[in-house]
Design a protein around this motif. Structure first.
Motif: not given
Length: 591
Positions: A103-107
């Motif tokens: 996943v994206s780090l933002d997620a």
């Protein structure tokens, strides 16, 4: 939300930081010694042989002695791709988070830990806000509280430790501090595990890329190779389908040729994620290869790099397979062309033989028939009383049958001349009304045999036209003969004629057996006869209507038929009033 202070050394130049920190932990009061030993053992277990069968189970079991959890995950952080990729997880099964989730780090829940570099806790519901994040999937799996702790090496967050519980408000500040201690304790071993996983992944990728090229190049039949190709390809690039397209040579267009699994949807689709790479050989684009993933799939630059490598490795084999396929198509086309040409020559030979046969037979029949009719005429002109009435009737039958045979022979000869392109029209100026009126007497003997009525419905005003009168007379005679032949006793045969602009329209209508609708389109073909009880009862060759069509078409006209079974048939011909050789079209000889 509680935040713990990291106890892991941050001086990047200091060697043996893990041992130094563990020594510091060991120097705590005797009440803390047991706790420190558990942390030390966790780091040691994680650093043990990564390939041992129970490596993950031992590590998770050790962590369970330090902190309670229903779900645990160790994920590596890739700042270049801006992703968190799972290396190890256990506990509750979470839909949307496989063992290789990325996943994206933002997620990642509580992404602030990447900047603060400090562990944090929260209630899962607080961060499960967009319906697609990791926290939302965790909440759907029944997890209610969690802790996220950064794993730090050389002052850089290289991973995250996430623990979660199904009980709300399950963690306090002490648990947050313990989670950070755990993250710091395993940092060194985690860095080694991360390196081990990366090296192992690169080895698998190299071996797989090589195997993919071998799979495609091992056979010129790409379609049969696609299942094995896709099975290996999905090991290094997660996807639900793969598709190979070839360049069409028009602009930059491609057309799909081979695919396996889910195929890409044209245009952007919210339900798919796709990656595409061009296949090139010598600077020329051969085609493209596209992978299709689900909406949850996240593709990063590394996936594209792998796809580009695969595309480069298989481009030559794809080009060779396509060249082979085109060569086979050309070979098949050449064979088909040769077969068609051979069939055409054979048809021409058969047609020529048939024409020669018909010409020979017609001439051979005409000679004795002429003698038969001549002697029959001589006999009918004998003195009264020389012949009995019975003999006179028999002579009449001979004359009628002979004349019908003469007409048939003439039709065969004319059909032969048409096929040999020897047929010519001899147009003259004449009155259609007068021509039809003169034919009336010749029709009476034909109709008298069945006591049929003849109706001539024409205008009294002259209708002049410039055409081949003899040939048009043959057409009308043929149509009337057919009408009488296939009509019953006491029926009616009607001829109508009228001028219609620049054309003359002549129609012959009967009250006969009619023609089936599926036979109407073939009724003007050479040697065609409807196969039914009514036609089988009458003799004929099926050449009469074909000859009528040819004469009408030579006049640049057209002929059509309307019919209903049991009701009758109407044949209509439309012919230009002024025949012109400039307008003449070569009629179709198709049967």
């Amino acid at each position: 939300m509680a935040i713990a202070t990291s106890t892991y050394p941050s001086d990047s130049g200091q060697s043996g930081r893990l041992k130094s920190w563990l020594s510091k932990v060991a120097s705590f009061g005797s009440g803390r010694n047991s706790h420190a030993e558990l942390l030390l053992e966790a780091g040691q277990i994680l650093g043990d042989n990564f390939e041992s069968p129970n490596h993950s189970e031992r590590f998770v079991g050790q962590l369970a002695k330090v902190i309670d959890f229903d779900y645990l995950s160790l994920a590596q952080v890739d700042h270049t791709e801006w992703t968190a990729d799972n290396l190890l997880q256990c506990g509750a099964r979470i839909s949307g988070m496989s063992d290789t989730w990325s996943v994206s780090l933002d997620a990642v829940p509580q992404p602030e830990v990447f900047s603060t570099k400090l562990a944090a806790m929260c209630e899962v519901e607080q961060v499960a806000h967009d319906g697609k994040s990791v926290a939302w999937w965790m909440y759907r799996a029944g997890l209610r509280s969690m802790i996220t702790a950064p794993i730090i090496a050389d002052a850089t967050v290289i991973g995250v430790l996430m623990v979660a519980s199904k009980l709300p408000h399950s963690y306090d500040e002490a648990n947050v501090h313990t989670a950070q201690q755990l993250a710091d304790a395993v940092a060194g071993s985690f860095a080694n595990l991360r390196l081990h996983k990366r090296l192992r992944r690169e080895l698998i990728e190299r071996e797989t890329v090589s195997a993919l090229a071998k799979t495609i190049s091992s056979s010129l039949d790409i379609e049969s190779s696609m299942p094995d190709f896709a099975h290996d390809f999905f090991k290094i690039v997660p996807a639900n389908g793969v598709s190979i397209s070839l360049a069409t040579g028009v602009n930059d267009d491609t057309e799909d040729r081979w695919s396996y699994g889910v195929t890409p949807v044209a245009g952007d689709s919210p339900h798919q994620r796709t990656l595409t790479s061009e296949m090139k050989v010598g600077g020329s684009t051969v085609g493209t290869i596209t992978v299709v993933g689900s909406a949850r799939q996240r593709y990063v630059r590394h996936h594209l790099s792998l796809l580009n490598t695969v595309a480069s490795n298989i481009a030559g084999a794809i080009a060779a397979a396509e060249m082979h396929a085109r060569s086979m198509e050309l070979a098949d086309a050449r064979l088909e062309m040769e077969k068609t040409e051979a069939e055409r020559r054979e048809l021409e030979r058969v047609a020529a033989a048939k024409s020669d046969f018909l010409t020979t037979v017609s001439h051979e029949l005409r000679t004795p028939l002429t003698s038969i009719l001549a002697f029959a005429d001589v006999l009918t002109r004998n003195k009264p009383g020389n012949l009995l009435s019975k003999q006179e009737r028999q002579l009449g039958i001979i004359q009628r049958s002979g004349r019908r045979l003469a007409v048939l022979i003439d039709d065969l000869l004319d059909a032969t001349h048409i096929e040999q392109s020897k047929f010519e029209l001899k147009p003259v100026r004449f009155d259609v009304t007068e021509m039809l009126s003169d034919l009336t007497d010749s029709f009476k003997p034909i109709l008298r045999e069945k006591n049929q009525k003849f109706v001539l419905d024409i205008s009294k005003a002259p209708t002049e036209m410039f055409a081949d009168q003899i040939r048009l007379t043959q057409v009308v005679s043929n149509l009337v003969t057919n009408a009488s032949k296939y009509s019953g006793e006491g029926s009616e045969v009607t001829i109508t004629a009228k001028a219609d602009g620049d054309d003359v329209v002549i129609a012959v209508e009967d009250q006969g057996i009619g023609i089936d609708s599926f036979d109407l389109e073939n009724v003007f073909g050479a040697f065609f006869r409807s196969d039914n009880e009514g036609t089988r009862a009458q003799s004929g060759t099926g050449i009469g209507l074909y000859f009528c069509r040819m004469i009408v078409e030579y006049h640049n006209g057209d002929i059509s038929a309307e019919s209903a079974v049991g009701t009758g048939t109407k044949i209509t011909l439309r012919v230009p009033r002024e025949y012109s050789t400039e307008l003449e079209n070569e009629p179709s000889l198709a049967a």
